[in-house]
Design an enzyme around this catalytic site. Structure first.
Site, PDB file in Angstrom:
ATOM      1  N   ASP A 173       3.356  -0.727  11.396  1.00  0.00           N
ATOM      2  CA  ASP A 173       2.986   0.644  11.073  1.00  0.00           C
ATOM      3  C   ASP A 173       2.378   1.250  12.324  1.00  0.00           C
ATOM      4  O   ASP A 173       1.652   0.572  13.065  1.00  0.00           O
ATOM      5  CB  ASP A 173       1.975   0.674   9.918  1.00  0.00           C
ATOM      6  N   ASP A 223       0.792  -1.236   0.000  1.00  0.00           N
ATOM      7  CA  ASP A 223       0.000   0.000   0.000  1.00  0.00           C
ATOM      8  C   ASP A 223       0.822   1.284   0.000  1.00  0.00           C
ATOM      9  O   ASP A 223       0.276   2.364  -0.196  1.00  0.00           O
ATOM     10  CB  ASP A 223      -0.949   0.013   1.204  1.00  0.00           C
ATOM     11  N   HIS A 224       2.141   1.193   0.192  1.00  0.00           N
ATOM     12  CA  HIS A 224       2.950   2.395   0.365  1.00  0.00           C
ATOM     13  C   HIS A 224       3.653   2.872  -0.909  1.00  0.00           C
ATOM     14  O   HIS A 224       4.237   3.951  -0.911  1.00  0.00           O
ATOM     15  CB  HIS A 224       4.025   2.156   1.441  1.00  0.00           C
ATOM     16  N   ARG A 270      -1.698  12.632  10.086  1.00  0.00           N
ATOM     17  CA  ARG A 270      -0.382  13.171  10.422  1.00  0.00           C
ATOM     18  C   ARG A 270      -0.085  14.337   9.480  1.00  0.00           C
ATOM     19  O   ARG A 270      -0.406  14.282   8.299  1.00  0.00           O
ATOM     20  CB  ARG A 270       0.666  12.065  10.268  1.00  0.00           C
TER      21      ARG A 270
END
Length: 801
Positions: free
Chosen positions: A193, A128-129, A476
């Site tokens: 994570d 997913d990154h 974030r």
């Protein structure tokens, strides 16, 4: 509990509440077909039996729900609690997690080094990154698969060899997939994570860790955690108007700050818990990471039960019902919390948090004046919704409601509006139910099912090196995190606030009170949004080729694919021990003489140390990603106040005295000079990014002395053989400068098991003055074995072999 600790006895809602809770009505929905849930249903009978043993040892005192989960997973209670004591905030627990989830290349290389043939617990890999947001979902995914094929091939082959479930690129964001497929009430799991606690929305403890911690669980090694303190968050009332679960956690972040949850679990209770959706609770749990909390959890609720059934996990729901009826999935009456925070959801107003820190909370009604007071341009440059925090069906149907209102008034968004579905299941269900179309009709771009801009995978050409403001529903908002531009101010808000403001284009716009001019000339004011927690027609899985085969068997003959001379992947070489033969350390069991590289001032997150974005492509190649250390540094040098500047007082005539931090670190490594860092409060805040510990270790860092550490990063340092210690007197921080020499005194006693041994630092200034500084450490007996071996992985390997 200390005399200054706020203790409160709380009356916990009875089990009857599960059947009669609240006024909230869950949507009528068609569930997915029931799955085989044998590998994802917690062993409730075994857990309750173990908890009964722990209760007996502890004198049958009432327990919080978080304690029940933790203590029922203690590996060997009779051995661990032989003295009959378990003190929150002090006792180290040896735990046996039930599951591990990894995003991209995180723990696989370390697990391979351990020499095992299969994982000891069910494990999954999620891609997913590495999908960069540029043009939209289809084009971005195709481009990513081509550019990252080498990494994806490695991950798939490693998954096949060791029997790991492999979620292909495009399947979705790790945390949404875990919530949809693996999470279960009462479970304990680890994820590589920091936002792994998202799964706490399903009444479990999901804890973010570094890759080496994940390897503990994957190898069947007891995983160590200092028993956290427990903060009770008592929720009453219910949301109204524009307020959402996101606003609850934004408000709480403002109260607790980014350090307020360190070493603590946030446990929510009260009537206000029971009228929220499961995915709403997941949003709250997700952002507990922003206050440093170990994790967050909630008692089992009807919303959780409905979500389990809707996602094909009715067998888990039935098993959880039985465990709940036995009292396992809630706190005991009279359970004690270390602190209780009262929040009335009926009084909650939407918040906007930021910039540059997630705990700077401002009510929407006051944000316009905040914009004016700070002299910010009253202009929004982009609006983004989604990410692992807010990409559920409920989130997307809520913003679609606003989009339909705006379209009817003749409006389209005034700024780029990017939307990220959390998973292929969410994307497909959105498309079927007209949600995607409603968003696209007003100008939205729907991105791939991946992290994208939330972790810096956003190829943004506009606004480079220009101050601008974006509004996101992410979790974030550190400098440079989203688009690489340290001048971009990211403000965090709920998906509905973000969406409404995209139609105004102004930071000062308050959708609860303000109107927008329309093409017809009439002012338009949004009505409060309405969403649906579960789809009436049920979820649709979408493209099932993205999904893994459930519970695959290991195929030991599989060759793990790592190309020769790869720039993306490399096998890990063990870090050497700083002690004993071959260490070139003549100080025995004391660390060698360390040169201080620099004194870091103020906030230094893992994003500062090891940036995300384009650098993530090197996660599997320690040598190459260590070049990323040049970003160490957005960090500020306290001697002079410059960013990414270090001093080399031993430089040769051909070298300059000042250079970038990585260049000075490289010089130290070339001289075989181990070094130390002096750092400020909450060092390592943010992501679980293990490379923020691996990279300094790679360049020769042996010790970091801090005013305080963030939890995950402190553990990551220990795992990689770096000694983290704390100043006993925080004022000593300013007494040690770059170029000073630091020696440990007393580490020998500590490593030899001397009771109450402490570590002092002998500091030799460059001018020759010598003094000692007292420090505190948090090293357990097992963690000292990691330090002595050079890393936790070295120690694990020695035990397996």
């Amino acid at each position: 509990m200390g005399s200054n600790t706020l203790l409160r006895r709380c009356t916990i809602l009875s089990r009857r509440h599960l059947r009669t809770s609240g006024e909230r009505t869950l949507a009528t929905h068609a569930p997915l077909p029931e799955k085989d849930c044998s590998s994802i249903t917690p062993p409730y009978t075994h857990l309750q039996e173990k908890l009964a043993l722990v209760r007996q040892i502890l004198g049958n005192r009432p327990l919080t729900f978080a304690e029940k989960i933790l203590y029922s997973h203690i590996t060997d209670p009779e051995r661990s609690l032989a003295d009959g004591r378990l003190n929150r905030g002090e006792t180290y627990l040896q735990l046996s997690p039930e599951r591990v989830a990894m995003q991209d290349a995180s723990a696989q290389l370390q697990f391979m080094s351990a020499g095992m043939t299969s994982c000891a617990v069910p494990t999954s890999i999620h891609c997913d990154h590495l999908i960069q947001a540029i043009d939209g979902a289809e084009a971005d995914l195709k481009r990513s698969i081509v550019s990252n094929q080498e990494v994806f091939d490695f991950l798939e082959s490693a998954a096949r060899k060791y029997g790991i479930e492999f979620w292909r690129p495009g399947s979705g964001i790790i945390h949404q997939i875990v919530l949809e497929n693996y999470a279960a009430p009462g479970m304990l799991m680890l994820g590589t994570d920091s936002h792994t606690p998202n799964a706490g929305g399903l009444g479990m403890l999901a804890i973010g860790v570094g890759g080496a911690d994940a390897v503990d669980a994957m190898t069947g090694t007891p995983w160590e955690l200092k028993a956290p303190n427990i903060v009770g968050v008592h929720l009453t009332g219910k949301f109204s108007g524009w307020a959402t679960p996101k606003d609850l956690i934004l408000h709480l972040a403002g109260k607790l700050t980014v350090r307020g949850g360190t070493g603590r679990i946030l446990e929510y209770f009260g009537s206000g818990v029971f009228n929220q959706s499961c995915t709403g609770l997941a949003t709250v749990a997700n952002m507990g990471a922003e206050v440093g909390a170990t994790t967050s959890t909630f008692p089992y609720t009807p919303g959780m039960r409905a979500y389990l059934i809707a996602t094909g996990r009715a067998p888990v729901a039935r098993a959880a019902d039985e465990a709940a009826s036995a009292g396992f999935l809630r706190a005991d009456e009279g359970a004690e919390y270390d602190e209780v925070i009262e929040i009335n959801l009926s009084e909650l107003e939407p918040s906007i948090n930021g910039p540059f820190t997630p705990d700077l909370a401002t009510p929407v009604s006051k944000f316009g004046s905040t914009v004016k007071e700070n002299g910010w341009k009253d202009e929004l440059s982009a609006a983004l919704i989604g990410s692992c925090t807010n990409s559920s069906y409920e989130d997307m149907t809520s913003v679609a409601d606003l989009a339909r209102q705006a379209k009817e008034a003749g409006l389209t968004v005034k700024v780029p509006f990017l939307c990220t579905p959390g998973s292929e299941q969410i994307r497909a269900t959105m498309e079927r139910d007209g949600v995607t179309g409603a968003l696209q009709d007003v100008g939205a771009v729907v991105l791939a099912n991946a992290c994208g801009p939330c972790i810096g995978q956003w190829k943004r050409e506009e606004k480079k090196n220009e101050e601008n403001a974006i509004l996101t529903s992410f979790n974030r908002n550190f400098k440079s995190r989203n688009d690489g531009n340290r001048l971009t101010m990211n403000f965090l808000a709920s998906p509905t606030i973000v969406t409404a403001m995209a139609f105004s284009g102004e930071l000062s716009f308050n959708p609860m009170t303000d109107s927008i001019p329309t093409p017809s000339g009439k002012p338009f004011k949004f009505a409060p949004p309405s969403g649906q927690d579960l789809p009436s027609a049920g979820f649709t899985p979408g493209q099932t080729t993205f999904y893994p085969s459930p519970t695959p068997k290991p195929q030991p003959d599989t060759e793990v694919v790592i190309r020769n001379n790869s720039q993306r992947l490399e096998l890990l070489e063990p870090f050497p021990s700083p002690f004993g033969e071959g260490s070139a350390n003549n100080r025995g069991l004391e660390l060698p003489r360390l040169k201080v590289l620099m004194r870091v001032r103020g906030k230094c997150t893992t994003d500062h140390i090891s940036a995300a974005g384009p650098w993530l492509k090197y996660k599997g190649h320690l040598t190459n990603i260590s070049e990323n250390l040049r970003r160490f540094f957005l960090a500020t040098n306290d001697e002079g106040g410059d960013v990414n500047v270090a001093f080399d007082h031993d430089h040769t005539s051909s070298e300059s005295e000042t250079d970038t931090i990585p260049n000075v670190a490289k010089r130290f490594k070339a001289r075989k000079q181990p070094w130390a860092l002096i750092v400020d409060e909450n060092y390592g805040e943010g992501s679980a990014r293990e490379h923020a510990a691996l990279q300094p270790r790679f360049y020769g860092c042996a010790m970091i002395v801090a005013r305080s550490f963030a939890r995950i990063h402190e553990t990551n340092l220990k795992k990689q053989g770096i000694l983290p210690v704390l100043f006993t007197d925080k004022n000593d921080y300013s007494r040690i400068d770059a170029g000073d020499v630091v020696e440990t005194v007393g580490l020998t006693d500590l490593l030899n098991g001397v009771s109450d041994a402490s570590i002092k630092l002998r500091v030799t200034k460059r001018i020759g003055d010598v003094f000692e500084v007292a420090t505190k450490h948090t090293m357990s007996s097992d963690q000292l074995k990691w330090l002595r071996a050079g890393s936790a992985l070295n120690h694990i390997r020695s035990q397996i072999n």
